[in-house]
Design a protein around this motif. Sequence first.
Motif, mmCIF file in Angstrom:
data_model
loop_
_atom_site.group_PDB
_atom_site.id
_atom_site.type_symbol
_atom_site.label_atom_id
_atom_site.label_comp_id
_atom_site.label_asym_id
_atom_site.label_seq_id
_atom_site.Cartn_x
_atom_site.Cartn_y
_atom_site.Cartn_z
ATOM 1 N N GLU A 29 0.700 -1.089 0.208
ATOM 2 C CA GLU A 29 0.191 0.299 -0.269
ATOM 3 C C GLU A 29 0.442 0.986 -0.313
ATOM 4 N N TYR A 30 2.013 1.317 0.748
ATOM 5 C CA TYR A 30 2.750 1.215 1.122
ATOM 6 C C TYR A 30 3.637 2.616 -0.394
ATOM 7 N N LEU A 31 4.157 1.889 -0.931
ATOM 8 C CA LEU A 31 4.127 1.465 -2.761
ATOM 9 C C LEU A 31 3.306 2.676 -3.649
ATOM 10 N N SER A 32 2.168 1.510 -3.089
ATOM 11 C CA SER A 32 1.053 2.727 -4.145
ATOM 12 C C SER A 32 1.147 3.594 -3.920
ATOM 13 N N GLN A 33 1.200 4.321 -2.581
ATOM 14 C CA GLN A 33 0.898 5.602 -2.481
ATOM 15 C C GLN A 33 2.087 7.092 -3.174
ATOM 16 N N LEU A 34 3.436 5.818 -3.038
ATOM 17 C CA LEU A 34 4.480 6.649 -3.562
ATOM 18 C C LEU A 34 4.017 6.981 -5.316
ATOM 19 N N GLU A 35 3.273 5.934 -5.607
ATOM 20 C CA GLU A 35 3.612 5.849 -7.273
ATOM 21 C C GLU A 35 2.276 7.028 -7.795
ATOM 22 N N GLU A 36 1.143 7.092 -6.790
ATOM 23 C CA GLU A 36 0.635 7.996 -7.023
ATOM 24 C C GLU A 36 0.684 10.104 -6.187
ATOM 25 N N ILE A 37 2.219 9.287 -5.482
ATOM 26 C CA ILE A 37 2.519 10.505 -4.993
ATOM 27 C C ILE A 37 3.273 11.461 -6.139
ATOM 28 N N CYS A 38 3.807 10.584 -7.155
ATOM 29 C CA CYS A 38 4.629 10.389 -8.682
ATOM 30 C C CYS A 38 3.699 11.526 -9.905
ATOM 31 N N ILE A 39 2.834 10.601 -9.512
ATOM 32 C CA ILE A 39 1.245 11.221 -10.951
ATOM 33 C C ILE A 39 1.325 12.760 -10.188
ATOM 34 N N GLY A 40 1.613 12.833 -8.750
ATOM 35 C CA GLY A 40 1.172 14.179 -8.237
ATOM 36 C C GLY A 40 1.873 15.451 -8.689
ATOM 37 N N PHE A 41 3.426 15.013 -8.910
ATOM 38 C CA PHE A 41 4.787 14.999 -9.133
ATOM 39 C C PHE A 41 5.188 16.111 -10.288
ATOM 40 N N THR A 42 4.708 14.901 -11.188
ATOM 41 C CA THR A 42 4.388 15.102 -12.949
ATOM 42 C C THR A 42 3.700 16.538 -13.037
ATOM 43 N N GLY A 43 2.520 16.971 -12.384
ATOM 44 C CA GLY A 43 1.689 17.983 -12.199
ATOM 45 C C GLY A 43 2.203 19.344 -11.765
ATOM 46 N N ASP A 44 2.827 19.935 -10.592
ATOM 47 C CA ASP A 44 3.065 20.394 -9.518
ATOM 48 C C ASP A 44 4.648 20.331 -8.855
ATOM 49 N N ASP A 45 5.626 20.407 -9.562
ATOM 50 C CA ASP A 45 7.101 19.593 -8.944
ATOM 51 C C ASP A 45 7.745 20.577 -7.371
ATOM 52 N N ARG A 46 6.999 21.182 -7.168
ATOM 53 C CA ARG A 46 7.416 22.144 -5.810
ATOM 54 C C ARG A 46 6.089 21.819 -4.674
ATOM 55 N N ASN A 47 5.751 20.945 -5.080
ATOM 56 C CA ASN A 47 4.197 20.948 -3.985
ATOM 57 C C ASN A 47 4.592 20.526 -2.704
ATOM 58 N N GLU A 48 4.589 21.199 -1.612
ATOM 59 C CA GLU A 48 4.907 20.941 -0.282
ATOM 60 C C GLU A 48 4.197 19.929 0.241
ATOM 61 N N SER A 49 2.718 20.039 -0.007
ATOM 62 C CA SER A 49 1.902 18.905 0.287
ATOM 63 C C SER A 49 2.485 17.521 0.148
ATOM 64 N N LEU A 50 2.950 17.438 -0.969
ATOM 65 C CA LEU A 50 3.305 16.314 -2.051
ATOM 66 C C LEU A 50 4.718 15.648 -1.053
ATOM 67 N N PHE A 51 5.178 16.642 -1.117
ATOM 68 C CA PHE A 51 6.427 16.232 -0.649
ATOM 69 C C PHE A 51 6.697 15.860 1.287
ATOM 70 N N LYS A 52 5.472 16.093 1.676
ATOM 71 C CA LYS A 52 5.620 15.675 3.073
ATOM 72 C C LYS A 52 4.471 14.605 2.743
ATOM 73 N N GLU A 53 3.725 14.230 2.154
ATOM 74 C CA GLU A 53 3.592 12.748 2.137
ATOM 75 C C GLU A 53 3.953 11.689 1.514
ATOM 76 N N LEU A 54 4.569 12.005 0.785
ATOM 77 C CA LEU A 54 6.318 11.651 0.122
ATOM 78 C C LEU A 54 7.565 11.282 1.682
ATOM 79 N N LEU A 55 7.230 12.013 1.956
ATOM 80 C CA LEU A 55 8.368 11.779 3.263
ATOM 81 C C LEU A 55 7.956 10.878 4.647
ATOM 82 N N ARG A 56 6.557 11.416 4.362
ATOM 83 C CA ARG A 56 5.679 10.341 5.325
ATOM 84 C C ARG A 56 5.754 8.672 5.130
#
Length: 196
Positions: A29-56
């Motif tokens: 499930e964590y790996l699936s979340q990481l894939e979803e975060i990657c999709i988010g990064f392709t739209g907004d490279d500096r999304n701070e909430s995505l970074f926080k979620e990724l690090l969590r």
Amino acid sequence: MVKVLADEKNKSVYDRDSFVQDYILEAGEYLSQLEEICIGFTGDDRNESLFKELLRVLHTLKGTSRIMEFNKIEKVVHETENVFKKLSGNHFEISRTYVTFLLNIVEILRAALKSVEQFGLDSIENFDFVIENIQNACNGKPFSEDFKINTNNEENFSEDRGLFYDSKTIKVQLSDINSVLQSFDKLIIRQIKLKN
């Protein structure tokens, strides 16, 4: 007395097996979340909430892997966490190369989970190269985003080739086709869900 000890030993083995199964599901499930975060990064490279979620997610996966004593998975996740901590602190500007890099780490970790499921060991192919490559990315040195080693033993390094290439052909090993197709299907499904 011997029977009681044998029962206790079997119980601890059984408990460990059930914990491993829970770990495999949770880590997946964590790996699936990481894939979803990657999709988010392709739209907004500096999304701070995505970074926080990724690090969590990385921190949690690292901790559960440590508890379960899957040291290779823990090491890969720990080094990856270091890379993205630096990126989130603006030490490096994030690029699509790092998104590709993370997606490839997810694939490496999926293969390690498959090894845990089948053999009880967190086997990672070319482990030393993987760790060195992640450390290079962390230290701003040239690194390979796709973690493939060429047949002539030269590493395929890149500064920033991006997530999508201007190419009409893609070379894929025959043995990897099912995995590529499954990943592509998951990516399309997640993009549709995100759009909805």
